[in-house]
Design an enzyme around this catalytic site. Structure first.
Site, PDB file in Angstrom:
ATOM      1  CG  HIS A   1     -81.097 -43.302 -94.077  1.00 10.84           C
ATOM      2  ND1 HIS A   1     -81.358 -43.929 -95.263  1.00 10.84           N
ATOM      3  CD2 HIS A   1     -79.748 -43.279 -93.969  1.00 10.84           C
ATOM      4  CE1 HIS A   1     -80.220 -44.285 -95.841  1.00 10.84           C
ATOM      5  NE2 HIS A   1     -79.222 -43.896 -95.087  1.00 10.84           N
TER       6      HIS A   1
ATOM      7  CG  HIS B   1     -74.636 -41.298 -95.043  1.00  8.83           C
ATOM      8  ND1 HIS B   1     -73.977 -42.334 -94.430  1.00  8.83           N
ATOM      9  CD2 HIS B   1     -75.839 -41.809 -95.425  1.00  8.83           C
ATOM     10  CE1 HIS B   1     -74.739 -43.414 -94.456  1.00  8.83           C
ATOM     11  NE2 HIS B   1     -75.877 -43.128 -95.053  1.00  8.83           N
TER      12      HIS B   1
ATOM     13  CD  GLU C   1     -77.356 -44.284 -98.603  1.00  9.23           C
ATOM     14  OE1 GLU C   1     -77.470 -43.884 -97.430  1.00  9.23           O
ATOM     15  OE2 GLU C   1     -77.364 -45.482 -98.927  1.00  9.23           O
TER      16      GLU C   1
HETATM   17 CO    CO Z   1     -77.333 -44.571 -95.592  1.00 13.17          CO
END
Ligand code: CO
Length: 137
Positions: A7, A79, A130
């Site tokens: 994502h 992020h 991440e």
């Molecule tokens: Co995230």
């Protein structure tokens, strides 16, 4: 080591307005808001054919998104999340190469119920990254 893009997370100052933009104006599927107190955020998931966008809004006093929104009042990309098959192996390899893992270095359970870690943006082209473990079956 890196697998799919899981994502892209966008910090937003107004979660309802951002949800309406993606749902009504852009015609994407969006989830109900989910509060994640342990991460200090409320999240709406935007589902796309090949990945997801997460709309992040601060939750609570010590939200990691609050400072970001103070610097970026209109919101912005916060992020990006990559999948890895084995998060501990990925962490150890990156640390051995001199990258910094945020926090205590131990994976936490993220928004999708899977272990996640964050890497220091200064070590990653100015981008907060991440890593999420996606066990390959
Ligand atoms: Co995230």
């Amino acid at each position: 080591m890196l697998d799919r893009l899981n994502h892209v997370a966008i910090a937003v100052p107004d979660l309802e307005a951002a949800t309406a933009l993606y749902r009504d104006t852009m015609g994407a599927g969006v989830s109900e808001p989910q509060s994640l107190p342990e991460h200090g955020v409320t999240v709406v998931f935007v589902t796309l054919a090949n990945t997801k966008v997460e709309l992040l809004h601060p939750l609570g006093e010590a939200s990691p998104v609050q400072g970001f929104l103070e610097k970026n009042p209109a919101g912005g990309i916060h992020h990006i999340c990559y999948e890895v098959p084995d998060i501990l192996a990925a962490r150890d390899r990156l640390i051995a190469d001199g990258l910094r893992v945020l926090g205590d270095g131990e994976p936490k359970i993220g928004a999708h119920g899977k272990p996640v870690l964050f890497l220091h943006p200064k070590d990653c082209c100015g981008t907060l990254i991440e890593l999420e473990e996606e066990k390959q079956l």
